[in-house]
Design a protein around this motif. Structure first.
Motif, mmCIF file in Angstrom:
data_model
loop_
_atom_site.group_PDB
_atom_site.id
_atom_site.type_symbol
_atom_site.label_atom_id
_atom_site.label_comp_id
_atom_site.label_asym_id
_atom_site.label_seq_id
_atom_site.Cartn_x
_atom_site.Cartn_y
_atom_site.Cartn_z
ATOM 1 N N CYS A 212 0.804 -1.233 0.000
ATOM 2 C CA CYS A 212 0.000 0.000 0.000
ATOM 3 C C CYS A 212 0.830 1.273 0.000
ATOM 4 C CB CYS A 212 -0.962 0.012 1.188
ATOM 5 S SG CYS A 212 -0.167 0.238 2.805
ATOM 6 N N GLY A 213 2.143 1.161 0.197
ATOM 7 C CA GLY A 213 3.018 2.321 0.121
ATOM 8 C C GLY A 213 3.065 3.180 1.363
ATOM 9 N N ARG A 214 2.393 2.751 2.444
ATOM 10 C CA ARG A 214 2.389 3.560 3.663
ATOM 11 C C ARG A 214 3.501 3.102 4.613
ATOM 12 N NH1 ARG A 214 -3.001 2.168 2.672
ATOM 13 N NH2 ARG A 214 -4.361 3.923 2.112
ATOM 14 N N ASP A 215 3.820 3.997 5.567
ATOM 15 C CA ASP A 215 4.848 3.640 6.550
ATOM 16 C C ASP A 215 4.229 3.114 7.848
ATOM 17 O OD1 ASP A 215 3.795 5.910 7.689
ATOM 18 O OD2 ASP A 215 5.727 6.831 8.144
ATOM 19 N N THR A 216 3.002 2.675 7.771
ATOM 20 C CA THR A 216 2.295 2.142 8.948
ATOM 21 C C THR A 216 2.682 0.676 9.152
ATOM 22 O OG1 THR A 216 0.423 1.731 7.471
ATOM 23 C CG2 THR A 216 0.359 3.730 8.824
ATOM 24 N N THR A 217 3.974 0.464 9.314
ATOM 25 C CA THR A 217 4.512 -0.892 9.375
ATOM 26 C C THR A 217 5.025 -1.220 10.776
ATOM 27 O OG1 THR A 217 6.590 0.011 8.527
ATOM 28 C CG2 THR A 217 5.129 -1.037 6.940
ATOM 29 N N THR A 218 4.812 -2.455 11.186
ATOM 30 C CA THR A 218 5.338 -2.961 12.450
ATOM 31 C C THR A 218 6.396 -4.015 12.136
ATOM 32 O OG1 THR A 218 3.265 -2.578 13.624
ATOM 33 C CG2 THR A 218 4.791 -4.179 14.594
ATOM 34 N N LEU A 219 7.615 -3.797 12.608
ATOM 35 C CA LEU A 219 8.701 -4.727 12.320
ATOM 36 C C LEU A 219 8.527 -5.992 13.159
ATOM 37 C CD1 LEU A 219 11.772 -2.305 12.204
ATOM 38 C CD2 LEU A 219 10.039 -2.784 10.457
ATOM 39 N N THR A 220 8.772 -7.133 12.528
ATOM 40 C CA THR A 220 8.617 -8.410 13.227
ATOM 41 C C THR A 220 9.940 -9.145 13.421
ATOM 42 O OG1 THR A 220 8.059 -9.472 11.107
ATOM 43 C CG2 THR A 220 6.222 -8.696 12.496
ATOM 44 N N SER A 221 10.940 -8.875 12.573
ATOM 45 C CA SER A 221 12.252 -9.504 12.770
ATOM 46 C C SER A 221 13.302 -8.835 11.893
ATOM 47 C CB SER A 221 12.203 -11.005 12.441
ATOM 48 O OG SER A 221 12.000 -11.209 11.047
ATOM 49 N N TYR A 222 14.563 -8.970 12.309
ATOM 50 C CA TYR A 222 15.681 -8.522 11.480
ATOM 51 C C TYR A 222 16.824 -9.506 11.642
ATOM 52 C CZ TYR A 222 19.518 -5.949 9.449
ATOM 53 O OH TYR A 222 20.597 -5.606 8.662
ATOM 54 N N ASP A 223 17.438 -9.887 10.529
ATOM 55 C CA ASP A 223 18.556 -10.825 10.521
ATOM 56 C C ASP A 223 19.818 -10.072 10.134
ATOM 57 O OD1 ASP A 223 20.510 -12.777 9.684
ATOM 58 O OD2 ASP A 223 18.884 -14.243 9.616
ATOM 59 N N ASP A 224 20.760 -9.949 11.074
ATOM 60 C CA ASP A 224 21.986 -9.197 10.796
ATOM 61 C C ASP A 224 22.812 -9.823 9.689
ATOM 62 O OD1 ASP A 224 22.422 -6.804 12.591
ATOM 63 O OD2 ASP A 224 21.804 -8.280 14.079
#
Length: 565
Positions: A212-224
């Protein structure tokens, strides 16, 4: 003067000091980068203009010294669309959270929201003599220019978090006026300050949703190791994974983005408004992050104060809101507008008054111009005039024949703005010129200013004589009018000098004195009453433009028709 060095013994000002600081930061003999930045989220008003002009004056001083200087302007057009302003259809709320360049222009005249507000400012800055190199954060984030910088910030996210946490409890700047409060409410100084209970909530990068192009995002994980960042969109419900090393679907949060680009562009000087320059603000945090995370010295800088406005009842394009540079240039010559900003220490707050103060402002400018013409009187005030009137590339447009703004505006008011009529009256008022072009650009500014004035400040000439008032004249008043009409008899083209002598002389003649005799106290009292009578009979007001100018502008026939039964 030697290239790259300021003239010894010359007057100094804040521009000189800022340029010195920028040179020291860059290193002797090296190119100097001075930077400004703005979010094109709405009309770029006169408060925002201080950002552009402050940096411009420093860049221009460097160019005057013969140095290689770049005025870099960063458009923060990859910022999120935050709210739907008044006058925009409510359905634009669906675009909240999208980049400004992804929001359609509701007026349909530009490719997107951001460009709608960039375009008029570009034209105004060109008229103001501002030369700058523009960059778009949408383009640079989108083409991967900042990938390494994003990865650097993410690798050091714990250090960034520690710095941000240390400043979150600092007291924010307090507004002193309603205008300041409104400006602070529109500021992005505290936008996107990542906070929350978990490390992912405080992550320094924010993706725009792929769906949708919005920044209404919730991060769920990040892999270094893989640099995969997973998120779920709160608006559309979709989940995605973006790879920070190979994809470009978001941006650093504001307080990290700013120091990142100081380092990326080797910025040597950049000022900050009051919303950014207070303890704990984005500027304070950025100064620490640019050195600690991105390995570059903090740029030279200073904070600048708020610019307010007054007397804008009928300003054109931004009616209902703060006036823009485009609006101001309808009334003020470009050098005069520049002068308002360069003559004050940037930390000073000030208002630009578009009401009757405009006349006084032009009087001050003209007086300073006469002072500046004398090389023996060069001081800081004259230096400000020089900076305002010209750039390193040459002088800005100025009238060939300098006519007081009060005269031009009065005549424009009376004559409904006819350039040829104005030109004739101005010439008869002691300012000969070969053509109306010699009065530009001031003539157009005078006409523009008159058009902004409310009706109760305009001069409304009577269409027909006030028969009731004429029949009720006292014998003395009848004699005054008779003497005036006799003096105007047989004159189709009135001359201001003759009319001035006549208007001031009528009460003298009525008391048996000559036109050249010095007025007695009784005559002075009569003059005041006579002037009041003429204003009432000609324009139905207690006062107005100078009577000689008014009479010449109206012409002998019109005056006779209004002063005779």
């Amino acid at each position: 003067m030697a290239r790259g060095r300021k003239q010894q013994g010359a007057p100094h000002d804040w521009v000189t000091r800022a340029a010195d600081d920028a040179v020291r930061h860059a290193g002797e003999g090296k190119p100097v980068t001075v930077s400004s930045g703005a979010s094109p989220s709405g009309p770029v008003h006169l408060g925002n203009l201080r950002e552009f002009l402050t940096v411009h004056f420093v860049a221009d001083e460097l160019r005057r010294r013969g140095l290689q200087a770049r005025h870099l302007h960063v458009w923060d057009d990859y910022d999120r669309f935050r709210k739907v302003p008044a006058g925009v259809p409510a359905e634009w709320a669906e675009h909240i959270g999208r980049p400004l360049t992804a929001v359609p222009d509701p007026w349909g005249c530009h490719p997107n929201w951001a460009e709608h507000f960039k375009a008029p400012l570009r034209d105004a800055l060109t008229a103001l003599g501002v030369e700058m190199e523009e960059i778009s954060q949408t383009e640079l984030y989108g083409n991967g220019t900042y990938r390494e910088q994003v990865l650097t910030a993410v690798r050091h996210r714990d250090e960034i978090d520690e710095v941000l946490a240390r400043y979150r409890t600092k007291k924010p700047v307090q507004a002193e006026t309603d205008q300041e409060a409104e400006a602070l409410a529109d500021s992005v100084a505290d936008e996107e300050d990542p906070s929350g209970a978990t490390a992912l909530e405080r992550f320094p990068f924010k993706p725009y949703c792929r769906t949708c192009g919005r920044d209404t995002t919730t991060l769920t994980s990040y892999d270094d190791e893989t640099t995969d960042l997973a998120y779920t969109c709160d608006s559309c419900g979709h989940s995605h994974v973006t790879n920070l090393a190979t994809q470009d679907e978001g941006k650093l949060v504001w307080k990290v983005d700013w120091p990142m680009r100081w380092a990326f562009y080797h910025v040597d000087f950049e000022p900050a408004g009051m919303d950014h320059a207070t303890p704990g603000s984005s500027f304070t945090v950025g100064h620490e992050l640019v050195e600690r995370i991105f390995g570059m010295p903090r740029p030279a800088w200073f904070g600048y104060g708020f610019v307010g406005f007054a007397g804008v009842q009928k300003m054109s394009s931004s009616a209902g809101g703060a006036p823009t540079a485009t609006d101001a240039l309808e009334v003020l010559e470009a050098p005069v507008l520049r002068w308002l900003y360069v003559r004050r220490n940037p930390r000073q707050t000030f208002d630009i008054d578009f009401g009757p103060e405009v006349i006084r402002l032009y009087d001050e400018w003209d007086a300073l111009g006469r002072k500046a013409a004398d090389p023996e009187r060069r001081d800081a005030a004259v230096l400000a005039h020089e900076r305002a009137a010209a750039t390193a590339a040459g002088p800005l447009p100025a009238p060939e024949v300098v006519v007081p703004f009060r005269l031009l505006s009065s005549v424009a008011d009376i004559t409904a703005g006819s350039p040829e009529h104005i030109s004739r009256i101005v010439a008869s008022s002691g300012f000969p010129h070969d053509g109306v072009e010699a009065l530009e650009p001031r003539l157009s500014r005078a006409r523009g200013w008159v058009a902004t004035r409310p009706e109760d400040e305009r001069t409304t000439v009577r269409e027909t004589a006030d028969a009731t008032a004429l029949e009720a004249l006292s014998p003395q008043e009848s004699e005054w009018l008779s003497l005036l009409l006799q003096g105007l008899a047989g004159q189709d083209e009135l001359d201001v000098e003759h009319v001035t002598s006549l208007v001031y002389g009528v009460p003298k003649l009525a008391r048996g004195l000559g036109l050249d005799d010095a007025p007695t106290e009784e005559v002075k009292a009569d003059q005041r009453e006579f002037f009041r009578l003429l204003y009432h009979l000609l324009v139905d007001a207690e006062r107005g433009p100078r009577l000689p100018t008014l009479i010449v502008a109206l012409g002998a026939d019109k005056v006779r028709s209004l002063l005779s039964v």
